[in-house]
Design an enzyme around this catalytic site. Structure first.
Site, PDB file in Angstrom:
ATOM      1  N   ASP A  13      -4.360   5.179  13.910  1.00 59.26           N
ATOM      2  CA  ASP A  13      -5.519   5.096  14.809  1.00 59.26           C
ATOM      3  C   ASP A  13      -5.670   6.332  15.689  1.00 59.26           C
ATOM      4  O   ASP A  13      -6.180   6.246  16.807  1.00 59.26           O
ATOM      5  CB  ASP A  13      -5.444   3.842  15.718  1.00 59.26           C
ATOM      6  CG  ASP A  13      -5.295   2.568  14.922  1.00 59.26           C
ATOM      7  OD1 ASP A  13      -5.908   2.474  13.848  1.00 59.26           O
ATOM      8  OD2 ASP A  13      -4.540   1.682  15.359  1.00 59.26           O
ATOM      9  N   LYS A  16      -8.145  10.060  12.724  1.00 56.13           N
ATOM     10  CA  LYS A  16      -8.093  10.946  11.552  1.00 56.13           C
ATOM     11  C   LYS A  16      -9.441  10.988  10.826  1.00 56.13           C
ATOM     12  O   LYS A  16      -9.843  12.017  10.323  1.00 56.13           O
ATOM     13  CB  LYS A  16      -7.005  10.476  10.564  1.00 56.13           C
ATOM     14  CG  LYS A  16      -5.602  10.574  11.123  1.00 56.13           C
ATOM     15  CD  LYS A  16      -4.574  10.045  10.150  1.00 56.13           C
ATOM     16  CE  LYS A  16      -4.639   8.550   9.952  1.00 56.13           C
ATOM     17  NZ  LYS A  16      -4.323   7.728  11.116  1.00 56.13           N
ATOM     18  N   GLY A  40      -8.445   2.057   8.632  1.00 56.75           N
ATOM     19  CA  GLY A  40      -9.835   1.889   9.060  1.00 56.75           C
ATOM     20  C   GLY A  40     -10.268   3.202   9.665  1.00 56.75           C
ATOM     21  O   GLY A  40      -9.995   3.465  10.824  1.00 56.75           O
ATOM     22  N   HIS A  41     -10.882   4.059   8.864  1.00 65.80           N
ATOM     23  CA  HIS A  41     -11.266   5.386   9.353  1.00 65.80           C
ATOM     24  C   HIS A  41     -12.723   5.354   9.806  1.00 65.80           C
ATOM     25  O   HIS A  41     -13.626   5.178   9.006  1.00 65.80           O
ATOM     26  CB  HIS A  41     -11.031   6.433   8.257  1.00 65.80           C
ATOM     27  CG  HIS A  41      -9.570   6.621   7.967  1.00 65.80           C
ATOM     28  ND1 HIS A  41      -9.089   7.308   6.890  1.00 65.80           N
ATOM     29  CD2 HIS A  41      -8.469   6.218   8.662  1.00 65.80           C
ATOM     30  CE1 HIS A  41      -7.756   7.305   6.924  1.00 65.80           C
ATOM     31  NE2 HIS A  41      -7.370   6.649   7.983  1.00 65.80           N
ATOM     32  N   GLN A 224      -2.660   5.704   8.275  1.00 67.36           N
ATOM     33  CA  GLN A 224      -1.591   5.263   9.192  1.00 67.36           C
ATOM     34  C   GLN A 224      -0.992   6.490   9.919  1.00 67.36           C
ATOM     35  O   GLN A 224      -1.682   7.473  10.084  1.00 67.36           O
ATOM     36  CB  GLN A 224      -0.504   4.463   8.466  1.00 67.36           C
ATOM     37  CG  GLN A 224      -0.956   3.066   8.015  1.00 67.36           C
ATOM     38  CD  GLN A 224      -1.807   3.072   6.760  1.00 67.36           C
ATOM     39  OE1 GLN A 224      -1.466   3.679   5.765  1.00 67.36           O
ATOM     40  NE2 GLN A 224      -2.927   2.385   6.785  1.00 67.36           N
TER      41      GLN A 224
HETATM   42  P1  IMP Z   1       0.565  -3.335   7.074  1.00 66.53           P
HETATM   43  O1  IMP Z   1       0.372  -1.899   6.726  1.00 66.53           O
HETATM   44  O2  IMP Z   1      -0.711  -4.139   6.996  1.00 66.53           O
HETATM   45  O3  IMP Z   1       1.695  -3.978   6.322  1.00 66.53           O
HETATM   46  O4  IMP Z   1       1.002  -3.411   8.614  1.00 66.53           O
HETATM   47  C1  IMP Z   1       2.250  -2.928   9.084  1.00 66.53           C
HETATM   48  C2  IMP Z   1       2.130  -2.332  10.466  1.00 66.53           C
HETATM   49  O5  IMP Z   1       1.357  -1.138  10.398  1.00 66.53           O
HETATM   50  C3  IMP Z   1       1.401  -3.225  11.478  1.00 66.53           C
HETATM   51  O6  IMP Z   1       1.959  -2.982  12.764  1.00 66.53           O
HETATM   52  C4  IMP Z   1      -0.015  -2.719  11.450  1.00 66.53           C
HETATM   53  O7  IMP Z   1      -0.705  -2.978  12.639  1.00 66.53           O
HETATM   54  C5  IMP Z   1       0.223  -1.235  11.260  1.00 66.53           C
HETATM   55  N1  IMP Z   1      -0.883  -0.551  10.590  1.00 66.53           N
HETATM   56  C6  IMP Z   1      -1.167  -0.562   9.273  1.00 66.53           C
HETATM   57  N2  IMP Z   1      -2.240   0.200   9.021  1.00 66.53           N
HETATM   58  C7  IMP Z   1      -2.618   0.719  10.188  1.00 66.53           C
HETATM   59  C8  IMP Z   1      -3.655   1.641  10.569  1.00 66.53           C
HETATM   60  O8  IMP Z   1      -4.438   2.134   9.744  1.00 66.53           O
HETATM   61  N3  IMP Z   1      -3.721   1.937  11.885  1.00 66.53           N
HETATM   62  C9  IMP Z   1      -2.847   1.452  12.793  1.00 66.53           C
HETATM   63  N4  IMP Z   1      -1.872   0.605  12.492  1.00 66.53           N
HETATM   64  C10 IMP Z   1      -1.760   0.248  11.197  1.00 66.53           C
END
Ligand code: IMP
Length: 425
Positions: A13, A16, A40-41, A224
């Protein structure tokens, strides 16, 4: 020709999407290498908001080729929906998008298992996005996953799906006591997805090889962030892929020399969504203020993000692990109006002061931030797009960060829109 990587230097977040969109205008190719629809870009162009989850942000530029690499996990239903929404908004999607035949498919049972796994973790919940990311990558590592290329082959799909459903239904029905999946329903759904996506699925390693040999300019789009990396992040509170630099090589099949500039995207403060330690977190009014001013709600899940001050210990770690050459600082405008701005310059762990980022989770949980205070600025930076328009305190703040990290600033973002950007190089 430019070959540039844009990576998250914090917990995701960082903004990017905006940075990629800004730079993509001059790029021949934008390639994503890891993650899936957990990303979520957000990109805002002339007030219009686009949120991209799977498709590289370069899609908003008509002449940019977009690649979804083998390191990604793809939810076909989510991808088809995302394509439809973008097309309805007037975005062209055709031969400008190519999806790796080796990328893994997120199936409905992955999403269900993501939720069920979270449920049994109780108070140790990761707080995943519930998009099926962890279970899909687990199947990849267990060598039972279904790849995009296999989705297109009805016979292989039939065999692999039947095998997978045997295992998944046993877990879902007997361990969790929930309803399993019907093979016939899932198979016919998967054939429909294949029909819609078949024109996009190809050998992206060959494509990238040609693009590199032809001297094309390439932007590698990270998803991420470094601290969510499965190897280098705050495990187990991480995602299941490698958003860090090495993910580019494995997730696209390109050699190390195919990246020249490595840009870490750094939010001017820190946020985190989901569980896990966060040394500079502000849980009181200040955290609320940052959340409201920064609109810190997840682009994918809508969850409120945890907010706090900038953490240089974490950023120095991200600089090292990724070999950052530059940073792009985003959301500087959110700090408009603060009298003083705090920056964490070291941690205190068990009475010892350290500037090293602990790779041990238990130690990291004990880290207490040691702050340096910097002056805030009175004239807002919001919407500014020239360096000389930035108040001197704001300039000192971003220069302090770059100097501490030993990297150059590429750009500073002063608002959500494409035009609210100050280029530094
Ligand atoms: P997962 O990727 O859905 O398995 O989530 C694992 C962890 O990564 C959680 O804490 C999510 O909130 C975090 N996370 C996954 N994708 C994002 C992202 O694009 N932005 C921020 N946090 C993310």
């Amino acid at each position: 020709m430019e070959r540039i990587a844009i990576l998250g230097a914090q917990w995701g977040d960082e903004g990017k999407g905006k940075v990629v969109d800004f730079l993509a205008a001059d790029m021949d190719v934008v390639a994503r290498y890891s993650g899936g629809p957990n990303a979520g870009h957000t990109v805002i162009i002339n007030g219009k908001k686009y949120i991209l989850h799977l498709i590289p942000s370069g899609i908003l530029h008509r002449n940019t080729m977009c690649v979804m690499g083998n390191g990604m996990v793809v939810d076909p239903a989510a991808l088809i929906e995302e394509m439809k929404e973008l097309q309805e908004a007037g975005v062209y999607i055709g031969e400008n998008l190519i999806i790796s035949e080796s990328a893994h498919v997120i199936m409905p049972y992955h999403k269900k298992l993501d939720a069920l796994n979270e449920r049994i973790r109780g108070k140790r919940q990761i707080g995943t996005t519930l998009r099926g990311i962890g279970p899909a990558y687990a199947d990849k590592a267990s060598r039972i996953g279904i790849r995009m290329g296999e989705l297109l082959d009805p016979e292989i799909l039939k065999e692999k799906l039947a095998f997978n459903l045997k295992i998944k239904n046993a877990i879902i029905e007997h361990f969790f006591g929930e309803e399993g999946y019907s093979f016939d329903d899932l198979y016919s759904q998967a054939l429909e997805w294949a029909e819609k996506l078949k024109g996009f699925v190809d050998n992206t390693v060959s494509y990238m090889k040609r693009a590199l040999k032809d001297g094309k300019s390439i932007l590698y789009e990270g998803a991420q962030g470094t601290m969510l990396d499965i190897d280098h992040g705050t495990y187990p509170y991480v995602t299941s892929s490698n958003p860090t630099i090495g993910g580019i090589m494995t997730g696209l099949g390109v050699p190390k020399d195919s990246v020249e500039r490595i840009v870490g995207v750094v939010k001017a403060y820190t946020t985190r969504v989901g569980g896990g330690p966060f040394p500079t977190e502000e849980t009181g009014n200040l955290g609320d203020l940052l959340r409201e001013k920064g609109g810190e709600y997840g682009a994918t899940t809508g969850r409120p993000r945890r907010c706090g001050w900038l953490d240089l210990v974490g950023l120095k770690f991200a600089t090292w692990v990724n070999g950052l050459t530059h940073i792009a600082i985003t959301k500087l405008d959110v700090l408009d109006g603060f009298e003083k701005i705090k920056v964490c310059i070291a941690y205190e762990i068990d009475g010892e002061i350290t500037e090293e980022f602990p790779t041990d989770y238990v130690k990291f949980c004990k880290a207490r931030p040691i702050y340096k205070e910097l002056p805030g600025w009175k004239t807002p930076v919001k919407g500014k797009n020239k360096r000389e328009e930035l108040p001197k305190e704001a300039l000192s703040y971003v220069e302090f960060i770059a100097e501490q990290l030993g990297v150059d600033i590429m750009l500073v973002s002063t608002g959500a829109d494409r035009k609210d950007t100050v280029m530094f190089i």
